[in-house]
Design a protein around this motif. Sequence first.
Motif, short mmCIF file in Angstrom:
data_model
loop_
_atom_site.label_atom_id
_atom_site.label_comp_id
_atom_site.label_asym_id
_atom_site.label_seq_id
_atom_site.Cartn_x
_atom_site.Cartn_y
_atom_site.Cartn_z
N SER A 1 18.15 7.22 -4.22
CA SER A 1 16.95 6.70 -3.58
C SER A 1 16.18 5.86 -4.59
N HIS A 2 15.70 4.71 -4.13
CA HIS A 2 14.92 3.85 -5.03
C HIS A 2 14.08 2.87 -4.23
N GLU A 3 13.12 2.28 -4.93
CA GLU A 3 12.26 1.25 -4.36
C GLU A 3 12.27 0.06 -5.30
N PRO B 1 0.78 -1.24 0.00
CA PRO B 1 0.00 0.00 0.00
C PRO B 1 0.82 1.29 0.00
N ASP B 2 2.11 1.24 0.31
CA ASP B 2 2.89 2.48 0.45
C ASP B 2 4.07 2.50 -0.51
N GLY B 3 3.98 3.35 -1.51
CA GLY B 3 5.09 3.57 -2.43
C GLY B 3 5.32 5.07 -2.59
N PHE B 4 6.59 5.45 -2.79
CA PHE B 4 6.92 6.87 -2.97
C PHE B 4 8.35 6.96 -3.49
N ILE B 5 8.53 7.54 -4.65
CA ILE B 5 9.87 7.74 -5.23
C ILE B 5 10.27 9.18 -4.98
N PRO B 6 11.25 9.42 -4.07
CA PRO B 6 11.64 10.80 -3.78
C PRO B 6 12.32 11.46 -4.99
N ILE C 1 5.77 5.65 -13.21
CA ILE C 1 5.41 6.19 -11.90
C ILE C 1 6.16 7.52 -11.72
N PRO C 2 5.44 8.61 -11.46
CA PRO C 2 6.13 9.89 -11.28
C PRO C 2 6.81 9.95 -9.91
N GLU C 3 7.86 10.76 -9.85
CA GLU C 3 8.53 11.02 -8.57
C GLU C 3 7.64 11.91 -7.70
N ASN C 4 7.86 11.83 -6.40
CA ASN C 4 7.22 12.72 -5.43
C ASN C 4 5.69 12.57 -5.39
N VAL C 5 5.20 11.37 -5.72
CA VAL C 5 3.76 11.09 -5.73
C VAL C 5 3.53 9.76 -5.00
N PRO C 6 2.66 9.74 -3.99
CA PRO C 6 2.34 8.48 -3.32
C PRO C 6 1.64 7.51 -4.28
N TYR C 7 1.95 6.23 -4.13
CA TYR C 7 1.30 5.22 -4.95
C TYR C 7 1.24 3.90 -4.18
N ALA C 8 0.47 2.95 -4.70
CA ALA C 8 0.38 1.61 -4.12
C ALA C 8 0.56 0.60 -5.25
N ILE C 9 0.90 -0.64 -4.86
CA ILE C 9 1.25 -1.66 -5.84
C ILE C 9 0.40 -2.91 -5.60
N GLU C 10 -0.09 -3.48 -6.68
CA GLU C 10 -0.74 -4.78 -6.64
C GLU C 10 0.03 -5.70 -7.59
N VAL C 11 0.41 -6.88 -7.10
CA VAL C 11 1.13 -7.86 -7.90
C VAL C 11 0.26 -9.11 -7.99
#
Length: 123
Positions: free
Chosen positions: A28-30, A14-19, A83-93
């Motif tokens: 920084s990376h995810e 539920p928590d993603g964010f690319i600074p 996925i844009p930087e500086n934007v909260p997102y969530a992931i479903e796999v």
Amino acid sequence: MPVNKTGETHWVIPDGFIPPNSTGVQESHESICVLNCNAEQAYLKINIFFEDRPPIENIEVDIEGKRTKHIRTSLLEKDGEKIPENVPYAIEVQSNEPVIVQYSRLDSTQPELALMSTIAYPV
């Protein structure tokens, strides 16, 4: 006797964010870290959800049997959309075969970098 396969076929992060910024040498990376313990190749479909825009859906990633794959979220792309930087997102796999999904974040926005890793939520 049936063979039990390791893992699940549906995972959520539920928590993603690319600074937008990094300091020092490391960026920084995810990553979505996927382990396929089974003999069969796994075909993943990844969906990215946002607070204020439509999702990026059905990003396809394959993982051979008995292999692992580390998928940088900043490199995920579907029809030129990323996925844009500086934007909260969530992931479903979602996977056709059971796999294990872990999520890792390296935050180097400050000189004292932080590394966080957690198992995704199996649905």
